[in-house]
Motif scaffolding. Structure first.
Motif, PDB file in Angstrom:
ATOM      1  N   ASN A   1     -54.579 -11.196 -39.835  1.00  0.00           N
ATOM      2  CA  ASN A   1     -53.391 -12.232 -39.363  1.00  0.00           C
ATOM      3  C   ASN A   1     -52.588 -11.168 -38.773  1.00  0.00           C
ATOM      4  O   ASN A   1     -51.271 -11.622 -38.260  1.00  0.00           O
ATOM      5  CB  ASN A   1     -52.932 -12.975 -40.206  1.00  0.00           C
ATOM      6  CG  ASN A   1     -52.255 -12.144 -41.545  1.00  0.00           C
ATOM      7  OD1 ASN A   1     -52.344 -11.032 -41.321  1.00  0.00           O
ATOM      8  ND2 ASN A   1     -51.857 -12.836 -42.481  1.00  0.00           N
ATOM      9  N   LYS A   2     -52.938  -9.959 -38.365  1.00  0.00           N
ATOM     10  CA  LYS A   2     -52.113  -8.837 -37.439  1.00  0.00           C
ATOM     11  C   LYS A   2     -52.887  -8.209 -36.735  1.00  0.00           C
ATOM     12  O   LYS A   2     -54.087  -8.276 -36.865  1.00  0.00           O
ATOM     13  CB  LYS A   2     -51.302  -8.191 -38.316  1.00  0.00           C
ATOM     14  CG  LYS A   2     -50.207  -8.705 -39.461  1.00  0.00           C
ATOM     15  CD  LYS A   2     -49.433  -7.877 -40.411  1.00  0.00           C
ATOM     16  CE  LYS A   2     -48.572  -8.803 -41.255  1.00  0.00           C
ATOM     17  NZ  LYS A   2     -47.519  -8.398 -41.719  1.00  0.00           N
ATOM     18  N   GLY A   3     -52.181  -7.523 -35.817  1.00  0.00           N
ATOM     19  CA  GLY A   3     -52.961  -6.837 -34.812  1.00  0.00           C
ATOM     20  C   GLY A   3     -53.842  -5.583 -35.479  1.00  0.00           C
ATOM     21  O   GLY A   3     -53.258  -5.024 -36.333  1.00  0.00           O
ATOM     22  N   ILE A   4     -54.780  -5.169 -34.853  1.00  0.00           N
ATOM     23  CA  ILE A   4     -55.637  -4.199 -35.456  1.00  0.00           C
ATOM     24  C   ILE A   4     -55.225  -2.590 -34.582  1.00  0.00           C
ATOM     25  O   ILE A   4     -55.399  -2.976 -33.130  1.00  0.00           O
ATOM     26  CB  ILE A   4     -57.179  -4.079 -35.480  1.00  0.00           C
ATOM     27  CG1 ILE A   4     -57.533  -5.568 -36.405  1.00  0.00           C
ATOM     28  CG2 ILE A   4     -57.862  -2.994 -35.746  1.00  0.00           C
ATOM     29  CD1 ILE A   4     -58.998  -5.937 -36.188  1.00  0.00           C
ATOM     30  N   THR A   5     -54.870  -1.736 -35.099  1.00  0.00           N
ATOM     31  CA  THR A   5     -54.555  -0.352 -34.507  1.00  0.00           C
ATOM     32  C   THR A   5     -55.669   0.542 -34.765  1.00  0.00           C
ATOM     33  O   THR A   5     -55.750   0.740 -35.927  1.00  0.00           O
ATOM     34  CB  THR A   5     -53.143  -0.104 -34.712  1.00  0.00           C
ATOM     35  OG1 THR A   5     -52.248  -1.061 -34.150  1.00  0.00           O
ATOM     36  CG2 THR A   5     -52.915   1.008 -33.802  1.00  0.00           C
ATOM     37  N   VAL A   6     -56.224   1.142 -33.755  1.00  0.00           N
ATOM     38  CA  VAL A   6     -57.068   2.397 -34.312  1.00  0.00           C
ATOM     39  C   VAL A   6     -56.672   3.566 -33.629  1.00  0.00           C
ATOM     40  O   VAL A   6     -56.048   3.669 -32.634  1.00  0.00           O
ATOM     41  CB  VAL A   6     -58.506   2.366 -33.696  1.00  0.00           C
ATOM     42  CG1 VAL A   6     -59.047   1.007 -34.530  1.00  0.00           C
ATOM     43  CG2 VAL A   6     -58.552   2.074 -32.181  1.00  0.00           C
ATOM     44  N   ASP A   7     -56.509   4.736 -34.456  1.00  0.00           N
ATOM     45  CA  ASP A   7     -55.970   6.097 -33.881  1.00  0.00           C
ATOM     46  C   ASP A   7     -56.869   6.629 -33.187  1.00  0.00           C
ATOM     47  O   ASP A   7     -56.331   7.278 -32.208  1.00  0.00           O
ATOM     48  CB  ASP A   7     -56.016   7.035 -35.349  1.00  0.00           C
ATOM     49  CG  ASP A   7     -54.842   8.142 -34.982  1.00  0.00           C
ATOM     50  OD1 ASP A   7     -54.096   8.063 -34.090  1.00  0.00           O
ATOM     51  OD2 ASP A   7     -55.124   9.353 -35.654  1.00  0.00           O
ATOM     52  N   THR A   8     -58.040   6.373 -32.863  1.00  0.00           N
ATOM     53  CA  THR A   8     -58.777   7.239 -32.055  1.00  0.00           C
ATOM     54  C   THR A   8     -58.938   6.523 -30.571  1.00  0.00           C
ATOM     55  O   THR A   8     -59.363   6.905 -29.573  1.00  0.00           O
ATOM     56  CB  THR A   8     -60.327   7.165 -32.428  1.00  0.00           C
ATOM     57  OG1 THR A   8     -60.976   5.889 -32.693  1.00  0.00           O
ATOM     58  CG2 THR A   8     -60.457   7.914 -33.732  1.00  0.00           C
ATOM     59  N   GLY A   9     -58.577   5.129 -30.637  1.00  0.00           N
ATOM     60  CA  GLY A   9     -58.676   4.397 -29.432  1.00  0.00           C
ATOM     61  C   GLY A   9     -59.923   3.974 -29.065  1.00  0.00           C
ATOM     62  O   GLY A   9     -60.303   3.221 -28.020  1.00  0.00           O
TER      63      GLY A   9
END
Length: 109
Positions: free
Chosen positions: A9-17
């Protein structure tokens, strides 16, 4: 995992892009409907593609051009100052659709 899918229910952020698939086609969906599917050798869009601002972005560049464009009809809007070239098609041409719209055709109008 034992779950068929995950819900965030929140955005997904990935450190590698990078977001990827191990060896399956990758689909981007909205409300359960596929909008983009990435296959091993091409990408298919299931909706219109539009720039976020009118007249601000290019498709390709002088260094990286599209090889071929397959379309039922192509319309070009705006000013035409670079000229046009048709090759290997005797039934090709262009016509003025309206005051600032130039239509291209091949294989008949």
């Amino acid at each position: 995992t034992d779950r068929p899918r995950f819900y965030f229910n929140k955005g997904i952020t990935v450190d590698t892009g990078q977001i990827g698939s191990y060896n399956e086609d990758l689909s981007l969906q909205r409300a359960g409907s596929t909008k983009i599917r990435i296959y091993s050798n091409y990408v298919r869009f299931y909706d219109d593609i539009q720039p976020s601002s009118n007249g601000a972005y290019d498709l390709g560049s002088s260094s990286y051009r599209w090889k071929r464009v397959y379309a039922n009809r192509v319309y070009a809007y705006g000013s035409f100052n670079d000229g046009f070239k048709f090759s290997n098609d005797t039934d090709a041409g262009m016509s003025l659709v309206s005051s600032n719209v130039l239509g291209f055709y091949t294989g008949g109008k």
